[in-house]
Design a protein around this motif. Structure first.
Motif, mmCIF file in Angstrom:
data_model
loop_
_atom_site.group_PDB
_atom_site.id
_atom_site.type_symbol
_atom_site.label_atom_id
_atom_site.label_comp_id
_atom_site.label_asym_id
_atom_site.label_seq_id
_atom_site.Cartn_x
_atom_site.Cartn_y
_atom_site.Cartn_z
ATOM 1 N N PHE A 1 4.091 2.264 2.183
ATOM 2 C CA PHE A 1 5.085 3.180 1.634
ATOM 3 C C PHE A 1 4.547 4.606 1.566
ATOM 4 N N ASP A 2 5.462 5.555 1.643
ATOM 5 C CA ASP A 2 5.092 6.959 1.521
ATOM 6 C C ASP A 2 6.333 7.734 1.088
ATOM 7 N N ASN A 3 6.106 8.921 0.517
ATOM 8 C CA ASN A 3 7.255 9.771 0.183
ATOM 9 C C ASN A 3 7.342 10.989 1.091
ATOM 10 N N ASP A 4 6.511 11.002 2.141
ATOM 11 C CA ASP A 4 6.526 12.079 3.133
ATOM 12 C C ASP A 4 7.556 11.732 4.208
ATOM 13 N N VAL B 1 6.562 2.314 8.117
ATOM 14 C CA VAL B 1 6.365 3.015 6.855
ATOM 15 C C VAL B 1 7.713 3.147 6.148
ATOM 16 N N LEU B 2 7.775 2.651 4.924
ATOM 17 C CA LEU B 2 9.018 2.621 4.162
ATOM 18 C C LEU B 2 9.013 3.696 3.075
ATOM 19 N N PRO B 3 10.194 4.132 2.648
ATOM 20 C CA PRO B 3 10.249 5.084 1.538
ATOM 21 C C PRO B 3 9.760 4.437 0.249
ATOM 22 N N LEU B 4 9.162 5.238 -0.604
ATOM 23 C CA LEU B 4 8.533 4.728 -1.815
ATOM 24 C C LEU B 4 9.497 3.954 -2.709
ATOM 25 N N GLU B 5 10.749 4.369 -2.737
ATOM 26 C CA GLU B 5 11.706 3.722 -3.628
ATOM 27 C C GLU B 5 11.974 2.262 -3.257
ATOM 28 N N GLU B 6 11.557 1.827 -2.076
ATOM 29 C CA GLU B 6 11.763 0.433 -1.681
ATOM 30 C C GLU B 6 10.619 -0.482 -2.136
ATOM 31 N N LEU B 7 9.582 0.099 -2.725
ATOM 32 C CA LEU B 7 8.429 -0.701 -3.135
ATOM 33 C C LEU B 7 8.800 -1.802 -4.132
ATOM 34 N N MET C 1 0.833 -1.193 0.000
ATOM 35 C CA MET C 1 0.000 0.000 0.000
ATOM 36 C C MET C 1 0.868 1.243 0.000
ATOM 37 N N VAL C 2 0.470 2.215 -0.815
ATOM 38 C CA VAL C 2 1.135 3.514 -0.813
ATOM 39 C C VAL C 2 0.172 4.534 -0.216
ATOM 40 N N GLY C 3 0.636 5.192 0.833
ATOM 41 C CA GLY C 3 -0.198 6.164 1.538
ATOM 42 C C GLY C 3 -0.311 5.797 2.998
ATOM 43 N N ALA C 4 0.362 6.564 3.859
ATOM 44 C CA ALA C 4 0.385 6.255 5.291
ATOM 45 C C ALA C 4 -0.373 7.305 6.092
ATOM 46 N N GLY C 5 -1.402 7.878 5.467
ATOM 47 C CA GLY C 5 -2.241 8.853 6.161
ATOM 48 C C GLY C 5 -3.329 8.174 6.968
ATOM 49 N N ASN C 6 -4.396 8.892 7.233
ATOM 50 C CA ASN C 6 -5.475 8.349 8.056
ATOM 51 C C ASN C 6 -6.123 7.123 7.411
ATOM 52 N N ALA D 1 -1.812 12.865 -6.559
ATOM 53 C CA ALA D 1 -0.638 11.989 -6.608
ATOM 54 C C ALA D 1 -0.954 10.596 -7.128
ATOM 55 N N ALA D 2 -2.239 10.272 -7.277
ATOM 56 C CA ALA D 2 -2.649 8.895 -7.552
ATOM 57 C C ALA D 2 -2.116 8.357 -8.873
ATOM 58 N N GLN D 3 -2.167 9.156 -9.939
ATOM 59 C CA GLN D 3 -1.705 8.659 -11.241
ATOM 60 C C GLN D 3 -0.217 8.346 -11.227
ATOM 61 N N ASP D 4 0.584 9.224 -10.636
ATOM 62 C CA ASP D 4 2.026 8.956 -10.559
ATOM 63 C C ASP D 4 2.306 7.692 -9.754
ATOM 64 N N ILE D 5 1.553 7.500 -8.676
ATOM 65 C CA ILE D 5 1.731 6.298 -7.853
ATOM 66 C C ILE D 5 1.323 5.062 -8.637
ATOM 67 N N ALA D 6 0.217 5.156 -9.367
ATOM 68 C CA ALA D 6 -0.236 4.026 -10.182
ATOM 69 C C ALA D 6 0.830 3.660 -11.219
#
Length: 210
Positions: free
Chosen positions: A115-118, A131-137, A88-93, A157-162
């Protein structure tokens, strides 16, 4: 069985039937009729029989279905005989809620990476997940043989993540962002737009008032 000929609504109901049957099994109920299933999930007995008929002959006329057997059949049809790893990408609520969502584990899904880039979120823990950095996905996708990814980020951000998830080797995406994604035809995408679901409710309530 050619899955493409099965209506998606039937697959949705099959998942609902499967969960209902597991509740019956926990209560010690061994046999169930199409009428029992229909009453339990809010459809007609004819609909239950029609849905199950896509996949073969189940049960005994006048007797019903063996609950454990039907659970086993539905689990196999839904592809849940073996566990599925998710990222999963996105570590918000929303992401935090999904990590701790018990139904995922109950149905055989396990989130193996968040994963997240924050930078303020990376390194923090959600339940037992760091929570891991996005580049480790891509590394986690490869090591854990992950095929499904969850997108729980803002729409901008959804399209870039997809795109990044597809490039990382994922074959299916569950998208919680309120945006339509542009992905290759071979990638399975399902959108979960909570606002749309609420607006269906408000439409129906407003209709009653007219």
């Amino acid at each position: 069985m050619k899955a493409l000929k099965i209506p998606e609504a039937t697959i949705t109901r099959l998942s609902i039937y499967s969960r209902f049957l597991k509740r019956l099994d926990k209560k010690g109920i061994t046999t169930v009729s199409s009428g029992d299933i229909a009453e339990g999930v809010g459809v007609s007995p004819a609909q239950v029989r029609k849905d199950l008929a896509y996949f073969g002959e189940f049960g005994t006329r006048g007797v019903g279905y063996n609950v454990k057997d039907l659970i086993r059949y539905t689990v196999k049809i839904l592809g849940l005989s073996d566990p599925w790893s998710l990222v999963m990408v996105g570590a918000g609520n929303l992401g935090s809620a999904l990590v701790t969502y018990k139904e995922f584990k109950d149905r055989g899904f396990s989130i193996v990476g968040v994963f997240d880039n924050d930078l303020t979120k990376i390194g923090k823990r959600i339940a037992d997940m760091e929570v891991l950095p996005l580049e480790e996905l891509p590394k986690v996708v490869k090591e854990s043989n992950v095929r499904i990814g969850i997108i729980a980020v803002p729409s901008k951000a959804a399209q870039d993540i997809a795109d990044f998830m597809v490039k990382s080797g994922l074959e299916a995406l569950l998208n919680f962002a309120p945006i339509s994604l542009n992905v290759p035809d071979e990638i399975e995408v399902r959108n979960v737009d909570l606002s749309v679901k609420l607006e269906i409710l408000t439409f129906n309530l407003a209709l009653k008032e007219k």
